[in-house]
Motif scaffolding. Sequence first.
Motif, PDB file in Angstrom:
ATOM      1  N   VAL A  29      -1.040   2.949   4.063  1.00  0.00           N
ATOM      2  CA  VAL A  29      -2.447   2.671   4.323  1.00  0.00           C
ATOM      3  C   VAL A  29      -2.699   1.182   4.140  1.00  0.00           C
ATOM      4  N   VAL A  31      -5.321  -1.831   3.471  1.00  0.00           N
ATOM      5  CA  VAL A  31      -6.630  -2.062   2.859  1.00  0.00           C
ATOM      6  C   VAL A  31      -6.997  -3.535   2.975  1.00  0.00           C
ATOM      7  N   ASP A  32      -8.326  -3.807   2.945  1.00  0.00           N
ATOM      8  CA  ASP A  32      -8.784  -5.192   3.079  1.00  0.00           C
ATOM      9  C   ASP A  32      -9.845  -5.580   2.049  1.00  0.00           C
ATOM     10  N   ASP A  37     -12.337   0.931   2.205  1.00  0.00           N
ATOM     11  CA  ASP A  37     -11.076   1.204   1.511  1.00  0.00           C
ATOM     12  C   ASP A  37     -11.098   2.537   0.769  1.00  0.00           C
ATOM     13  N   LYS A  38     -12.223   2.878   0.151  1.00  0.00           N
ATOM     14  CA  LYS A  38     -12.289   4.107  -0.642  1.00  0.00           C
ATOM     15  C   LYS A  38     -11.991   5.334   0.216  1.00  0.00           C
ATOM     16  N   LEU A  40     -10.530   5.326   3.156  1.00  0.00           N
ATOM     17  CA  LEU A  40      -9.184   5.180   3.689  1.00  0.00           C
ATOM     18  C   LEU A  40      -8.138   5.701   2.711  1.00  0.00           C
ATOM     19  N   ILE A  41      -8.238   5.249   1.481  1.00  0.00           N
ATOM     20  CA  ILE A  41      -7.224   5.599   0.485  1.00  0.00           C
ATOM     21  C   ILE A  41      -7.281   7.086   0.162  1.00  0.00           C
ATOM     22  N   ILE A  57       0.455   1.443  -0.346  1.00  0.00           N
ATOM     23  CA  ILE A  57      -0.769   0.702  -0.044  1.00  0.00           C
ATOM     24  C   ILE A  57      -0.394  -0.741   0.261  1.00  0.00           C
ATOM     25  N   HIS A  59      -1.733  -4.637   1.485  1.00  0.00           N
ATOM     26  CA  HIS A  59      -2.812  -5.610   1.697  1.00  0.00           C
ATOM     27  C   HIS A  59      -2.162  -6.895   2.191  1.00  0.00           C
ATOM     28  N   ALA A  87      -7.217  -0.602  -5.305  1.00  0.00           N
ATOM     29  CA  ALA A  87      -6.739   0.397  -4.346  1.00  0.00           C
ATOM     30  C   ALA A  87      -5.788   1.387  -5.015  1.00  0.00           C
TER      31      ALA A  87
END
Length: 298
Positions: A29, A31-32, A37-38, A40-41, A57, A59, A87
């Motif tokens: 996944v 994340v940015d 993000d919440k 997504l994760i 995860i 980034h 994350a």
Amino acid sequence: MVEHPPLTRIAADAEPTAMPAASGAPVVVGVDGSELDKSLIRMAAREAALHHRPLRIVHTFNWTPDPTEPIPTEVLRDPAAEVLDRAVAIGRRADPVVEVTATLLEGPPVTVLLRESGAAALLVIGDGGLGRCTCVPVDATALMIAARAGCSVLVARDTVPPPGPIVVGVDGSPSSGLALDYAFDAARRRGRDLVVIRAWDPAEQPALSDAQAVGQLDAEIEPWRHRYPGVAAEPRVRVGDPADMVVAVAADAELVVASARGDRPWRGMLGGVSQALLYHCTTPVLIVREPHELYVQV
């Protein structure tokens, strides 16, 4: 946030499976640091739990030196490291059983995530607001990744959807058969019903009635019913544009599944239905392709 009911865990050696990547391949996944993000994760952790895979995860850290105003690298890296720490905490809370790792990688997000897709079982990304666009941004990050990734891509939305049916659009092509397998597998693992939808053009088959068209689709999905006996699958045949129909039916779905390129792969890396779902559907979209079938560097 919508709370899902407890997952029905499938034994690790259970068959069949629709994620046949190399053993141990993670769910990745990207994340940015945004609020998305919440969701997504949580979605990525759910997929990792359902398929008994680790969660990775990622980034990205795109550092460009500025000779006129040198900035210590750690000043740029520290906020990125904090994004990863948050994350990881979300991922571990989402499912304590899932193994969670995280990495900070330097480079443009599209390039980094495409590279990650080459060794992933599934790549989970945010839509970047794509589903709310009134225009058609052909250079949208989610679109470029979904079109070029080396594995299937789950494009998440702003919120985790409530429990609902799994929807899949089929057209009789080999790639839509792969999407059908993914959809049956997703419905089985979640304990959901499945809606299988196909467009029908009476001009091409004038002697076929509505009931006969549904009967044909019902017969086509019968092998998957035998393979996934616990899944209740409803065939639906509608007259009209395939993309419009799948988008409409998917409005109340928990997940919508589509093959990457449909029955006319020579027209582009993403078919019309998969593109329409990314642009116009508010439900998470799983774009299915053979594992490591495609990875186009940009």
